[in-house]
Design a protein around this motif. Sequence first.
Motif, short mmCIF file in Angstrom:
data_model
loop_
_atom_site.label_atom_id
_atom_site.label_comp_id
_atom_site.label_asym_id
_atom_site.label_seq_id
_atom_site.Cartn_x
_atom_site.Cartn_y
_atom_site.Cartn_z
N GLY A 109 0.80 -1.22 0.00
CA GLY A 109 0.00 0.00 0.00
C GLY A 109 0.83 1.27 0.00
O GLY A 109 0.30 2.36 0.17
N HIS A 110 2.14 1.14 -0.18
CA HIS A 110 3.05 2.29 -0.20
C HIS A 110 3.71 2.40 -1.58
O HIS A 110 3.84 1.40 -2.29
N LEU A 111 4.12 3.60 -1.93
CA LEU A 111 4.80 3.84 -3.19
C LEU A 111 6.16 4.49 -2.94
O LEU A 111 6.32 5.22 -1.96
N ALA A 112 7.10 4.21 -3.83
CA ALA A 112 8.45 4.78 -3.73
C ALA A 112 8.77 5.49 -5.04
O ALA A 112 8.22 5.16 -6.10
N PHE A 113 9.66 6.48 -4.96
CA PHE A 113 10.00 7.32 -6.10
C PHE A 113 11.49 7.27 -6.36
O PHE A 113 12.29 7.36 -5.43
N TYR A 114 11.87 7.17 -7.66
CA TYR A 114 13.28 7.27 -8.02
C TYR A 114 13.72 8.72 -7.84
O TYR A 114 13.13 9.62 -8.44
N PRO A 115 14.75 8.98 -7.03
CA PRO A 115 15.19 10.36 -6.79
C PRO A 115 15.60 11.12 -8.05
O PRO A 115 15.43 12.33 -8.12
N ASP A 116 16.12 10.42 -9.06
CA ASP A 116 16.56 11.11 -10.27
C ASP A 116 15.43 11.33 -11.27
O ASP A 116 15.65 11.91 -12.34
N ARG A 117 14.22 10.91 -10.92
CA ARG A 117 13.09 11.09 -11.84
C ARG A 117 12.05 12.07 -11.30
O ARG A 117 10.99 12.24 -11.88
N VAL A 118 12.36 12.66 -10.15
CA VAL A 118 11.53 13.72 -9.58
C VAL A 118 12.46 14.88 -9.24
O VAL A 118 13.68 14.73 -9.27
N ASP A 119 11.88 16.04 -8.91
CA ASP A 119 12.72 17.18 -8.56
C ASP A 119 13.30 17.03 -7.16
O ASP A 119 14.45 17.38 -6.92
N SER A 120 12.49 16.54 -6.23
CA SER A 120 13.01 16.36 -4.87
C SER A 120 12.20 15.35 -4.09
O SER A 120 11.00 15.16 -4.33
N ILE A 121 12.88 14.69 -3.18
CA ILE A 121 12.27 13.88 -2.12
C ILE A 121 12.86 14.47 -0.85
O ILE A 121 14.01 14.21 -0.51
N GLU A 122 12.07 15.29 -0.20
CA GLU A 122 12.58 16.05 0.93
C GLU A 122 12.04 15.51 2.25
O GLU A 122 10.85 15.27 2.39
N GLU A 123 12.94 15.32 3.20
CA GLU A 123 12.57 14.93 4.56
C GLU A 123 12.64 16.17 5.43
O GLU A 123 13.71 16.74 5.60
N MET A 124 11.51 16.57 5.97
CA MET A 124 11.44 17.77 6.80
C MET A 124 11.23 17.37 8.26
O MET A 124 10.31 16.62 8.57
N ALA A 125 12.10 17.85 9.11
CA ALA A 125 11.96 17.55 10.53
C ALA A 125 10.62 18.07 11.03
O ALA A 125 10.15 19.13 10.61
N SER A 126 10.02 17.31 11.92
CA SER A 126 8.73 17.73 12.47
C SER A 126 8.86 17.91 13.98
O SER A 126 9.74 17.32 14.62
N PRO A 127 7.98 18.71 14.59
CA PRO A 127 8.04 18.89 16.05
C PRO A 127 7.93 17.57 16.79
O PRO A 127 8.54 17.37 17.82
N GLU A 128 7.15 16.64 16.22
CA GLU A 128 6.98 15.33 16.87
C GLU A 128 8.29 14.56 16.94
O GLU A 128 8.47 13.70 17.77
N ALA A 129 9.20 14.86 16.02
CA ALA A 129 10.48 14.15 15.98
C ALA A 129 11.45 14.67 17.05
O ALA A 129 12.53 14.13 17.20
N GLY A 130 11.06 15.73 17.74
CA GLY A 130 11.90 16.25 18.82
C GLY A 130 13.09 17.05 18.33
O GLY A 130 14.09 17.17 19.02
N THR A 131 13.00 17.61 17.11
CA THR A 131 14.14 18.33 16.56
C THR A 131 13.99 19.84 16.70
O THR A 131 14.84 20.57 16.23
N PHE A 132 12.94 20.31 17.34
CA PHE A 132 12.75 21.76 17.49
C PHE A 132 13.00 22.19 18.90
O PHE A 132 12.89 21.49 19.83
#
Length: 132
Positions: A109-132
């Motif tokens: 039920g999940h999909l994956a993307f080739y990084p060189d076939r899209v402009d970006s796959i960005e991981e953004m830190a979230s408050p839940e992750a404890g990075t703020f």
Amino acid sequence: MSDKSIKIPGPDHPITVEHNPCRVVVTLGGRTVADSRDALTLREASYPPVQYIPSKDVDMSLLQRTDHRTHCPYKGDAAYYSIIRGGERAENAVWTYEAPNAAVSNIKGHLAFYPDRVDSIEEMASPEAGTF
């Protein structure tokens, strides 16, 4: 096809799948193709980590299923999608394991993307992750 091999991950070829605490956003041509806080990170042997995004968080109206298929003995048979209006670069840019092998069943039920076939796959830190 019964001649396809199935292999179990182990010390010689480890595979792990973990929830990614970051928000994962995939873009192409100025459009958001996927935006998820529920992505899974699959790490396999020495390959770069891959973000698997739940289909509910992917704009499926931007994708078109293709006839392309591949087989991974560790994960199973992959089906592919192209990103509409992405041109040749975005052909078969997205893959999914609709019936993954048991060792990685949580990527169903999940999909994956080739990084060189899209402009970006960005991981953004979230408050839940404890990075703020």
